[in-house]
Design an enzyme around this catalytic site. Structure first.
Site, PDB file in Angstrom:
ATOM      1  N   LYS A  19       0.873  -1.401  -0.160  1.00  0.00           N
ATOM      2  CA  LYS A  19       0.070  -0.125   0.061  1.00  0.00           C
ATOM      3  C   LYS A  19       0.808   1.265   0.007  1.00  0.00           C
ATOM      4  O   LYS A  19       2.038   1.219   0.616  1.00  0.00           O
ATOM      5  CB  LYS A  19      -1.091  -0.077   1.326  1.00  0.00           C
ATOM      6  CG  LYS A  19      -2.023  -1.248   1.341  1.00  0.00           C
ATOM      7  CD  LYS A  19      -2.349  -1.126   2.689  1.00  0.00           C
ATOM      8  CE  LYS A  19      -3.742  -2.556   2.702  1.00  0.00           C
ATOM      9  NZ  LYS A  19      -4.304  -2.496   3.942  1.00  0.00           N
ATOM     10  N   ASP A 148       5.927   0.839  14.172  1.00  0.00           N
ATOM     11  CA  ASP A 148       4.807   0.345  15.256  1.00  0.00           C
ATOM     12  C   ASP A 148       4.817   0.305  16.604  1.00  0.00           C
ATOM     13  O   ASP A 148       3.750   0.729  17.471  1.00  0.00           O
ATOM     14  CB  ASP A 148       3.984  -0.780  14.574  1.00  0.00           C
ATOM     15  CG  ASP A 148       2.904  -0.281  13.649  1.00  0.00           C
ATOM     16  OD1 ASP A 148       2.484   0.925  13.534  1.00  0.00           O
ATOM     17  OD2 ASP A 148       2.510  -1.275  12.951  1.00  0.00           O
ATOM     18  N   HIS A 206      -7.977  -0.148  17.887  1.00  0.00           N
ATOM     19  CA  HIS A 206      -7.759  -0.557  16.372  1.00  0.00           C
ATOM     20  C   HIS A 206      -8.173  -1.823  16.103  1.00  0.00           C
ATOM     21  O   HIS A 206      -7.373  -2.727  16.367  1.00  0.00           O
ATOM     22  CB  HIS A 206      -6.359  -0.457  16.287  1.00  0.00           C
ATOM     23  CG  HIS A 206      -5.701  -0.657  14.664  1.00  0.00           C
ATOM     24  ND1 HIS A 206      -5.408   0.560  13.892  1.00  0.00           N
ATOM     25  CD2 HIS A 206      -5.381  -1.663  14.259  1.00  0.00           C
ATOM     26  CE1 HIS A 206      -5.021   0.012  12.737  1.00  0.00           C
ATOM     27  NE2 HIS A 206      -5.304  -1.469  13.073  1.00  0.00           N
ATOM     28  N   GLY A 210      -5.684  -7.292  11.706  1.00  0.00           N
ATOM     29  CA  GLY A 210      -4.837  -7.128  13.003  1.00  0.00           C
ATOM     30  C   GLY A 210      -5.560  -6.278  13.940  1.00  0.00           C
ATOM     31  O   GLY A 210      -6.211  -5.177  13.672  1.00  0.00           O
ATOM     32  N   MET A 282     -14.650  -9.935   8.783  1.00  0.00           N
ATOM     33  CA  MET A 282     -15.834  -9.618   9.605  1.00  0.00           C
ATOM     34  C   MET A 282     -17.232  -9.381   8.940  1.00  0.00           C
ATOM     35  O   MET A 282     -18.226  -9.741   9.154  1.00  0.00           O
ATOM     36  CB  MET A 282     -15.278  -8.448  10.394  1.00  0.00           C
ATOM     37  CG  MET A 282     -16.596  -7.903  11.494  1.00  0.00           C
ATOM     38  SD  MET A 282     -17.140  -9.140  12.654  1.00  0.00           S
ATOM     39  CE  MET A 282     -15.757  -9.150  13.952  1.00  0.00           C
ATOM     40  N   GLY A 326     -10.581  -1.052  10.021  1.00  0.00           N
ATOM     41  CA  GLY A 326     -11.640  -1.768   9.106  1.00  0.00           C
ATOM     42  C   GLY A 326     -12.734  -1.922   9.851  1.00  0.00           C
ATOM     43  O   GLY A 326     -14.093  -1.563   9.222  1.00  0.00           O
ATOM     44  N   ILE A 327     -12.689  -2.959  10.948  1.00  0.00           N
ATOM     45  CA  ILE A 327     -13.858  -3.255  11.601  1.00  0.00           C
ATOM     46  C   ILE A 327     -14.488  -2.057  12.596  1.00  0.00           C
ATOM     47  O   ILE A 327     -15.698  -1.877  12.786  1.00  0.00           O
ATOM     48  CB  ILE A 327     -13.354  -4.365  12.536  1.00  0.00           C
ATOM     49  CG1 ILE A 327     -13.020  -5.731  11.559  1.00  0.00           C
ATOM     50  CG2 ILE A 327     -14.672  -4.963  13.479  1.00  0.00           C
ATOM     51  CD1 ILE A 327     -12.596  -6.775  12.604  1.00  0.00           C
TER      52      ILE A 327
END
Length: 371
Positions: A19, A148, A206, A210, A282, A326-327
């Site tokens: 990305k 991270d 988050h 992940g 999900m 995303g979730i």
């Protein structure tokens, strides 16, 4: 002659994808965003220029990471707006105990990061492959590594320590925490858009393929659910999250699994995928009529709620719960299920903030680069 526009290429290199975003160096305006998917199989580069209606799409047959990186660099070099690539900014998952802030990449730093690869086997080798590729393909640009783990580097030892002998702790066996670039962005956005929460006690969730949680007070990390590796804490798309350490011993000693089989099972076959037997996604689970899919969703929401309550203890209370990823951003039923289990904590604000690790990395690069 048109003046060259210095730009930053921000990369997030994974096992089968890259990305990327291109930012104008000073304003940090996004000039291009895209990704290469299907690396190792049927790869494709897709990118969208700022202001363009349709993305550019290019197939990359039999592409490996080098081929994919070359295609991304070529796309930037061929652009007709006079872009000059000032730096390539790399997301690196594990910075260990030493890397507490972004750094300009040197051969010594690469060697030190390679030594940390066993702590992030799904991520670190690919992050380093991206650095190696950019050094070859864009040697005129500086390479910058953003970590991270850095956001959690100053957590109090009370929240960093495993109950293990000192000899093992001295060798770096401790909790590090991850998703720090995402949490740092949330802290930045809370301070910018909700200044009344600048000093608040916040649990940030988050939630994506992940997943982890972070307890933040006044924009700083206090505690987090991931530990020494990105396997700990919440169940994830294919990762188990926390399990009894004795279960790992049992898998090896009684069921005859070797370390590679255990690693593959815990990282690739567990989490939502293992619980449901249906999918690691999900949205697919929420749409499924399979009872095991519903069980996986309920289990995930339960664990998010349980860990949120744990982090509220670390903070001494809870003023706000922030969802991202995303979730976290897109699965309203999951958010509702989590909140339903947290009513005993009393009143707190709930926010949804879009993840933007790339912008956070660009901000770091802008401040790190020489004028």
């Amino acid at each position: 002659m048109k003046k060259a526009t210095p730009v930053l290429l921000v990369l997030n290199v994974g096992s089968s994808s890259i990305k990327f975003q291109v930012f104008e160096r000073e304003s940090l305006a996004v000039l291009m965003a895209g990704k290469v998917t299907g690396i190792g199989t049927s790869a494709q580069l897709s990118a969208t220029l700022a202001g363009a209606e349709a993305p550019l799409r290019t197939p990359l047959p039999a592409a490996d990471h080098d081929t994919a990186m070359a295609a991304v660099i070529a796309l930037i070099d061929q652009h007709d707006d006079g872009w000059h690539l000032a730096a390539v900014v790399h997301r690196v998952v594990h910075g260990g105990a030493d890397f507490r802030a972004p750094v300009l990449v040197t051969p010594d730093i690469v060697a030190r990061l390679q030594a940390l690869a066993p702590l992030a086997p799904l991520h670190q080798p690919h992050n380093l492959a991206g650095i190696a590729a950019s050094e070859r393909l864009a040697s005129h640009a500086l390479d910058i590594a953003c970590f991270d783990t850095a956001f959690h580097a100053r957590i109090d030892p009370l929240f960093q320590t495993f109950a293990l002998p000192q000899a093992l702790r001295a060798q770096g066996v401790r909790r590090y925490g991850f998703h720090g670039l995402s949490y740092e962005w949330l802290a930045h956005e809370i301070a910018r858009t909700r200044p009344e929460l600048r000093e608040a006690r916040v649990v940030a969730a988050h939630l994506g393929n992940g997943a982890s949680l972070c307890a933040m007070h006044a924009g700083r990390s206090v505690d987090t659910t991931m530990g020494m590796t990105a396997l700990d804490g919440l169940p994830m798309g294919t990762r188990s999250g926390a399990i009894d350490a004795g279960a790992v011993i049992y898998l090896q000693r009684e069921l005859g699994m070797d370390s590679a089989q255990v690693e593959h099972t815990l990282y690739q076959e567990s989490g939502l995928k293992g619980l449901s037997g249906v999918s690691s996604d999900m949205q697919a689970l929420l749409a499924s009529a399979d009872p095991q899919a519903a069980f996986a969703v309920d289990y995930f929401a339960l664990k998010v709620a349980q860990y949120t309550a744990m982090l509220a203890v670390s903070l001494g209370g809870l003023d706000a719960l922030v969802f991202t990823g995303g979730i976290g951003e897109n699965a309203e039923p999951v958010r509702a299920a989590v909140l339903a289990r947290l009513q005993m904590l009393g009143r707190f604000e709930t926010l949804v903030i879009a993840a933007n690790e790339e912008k956070m990395m660009a901000l770091h690069a802008k401040h790190l680069l020489p004028p």
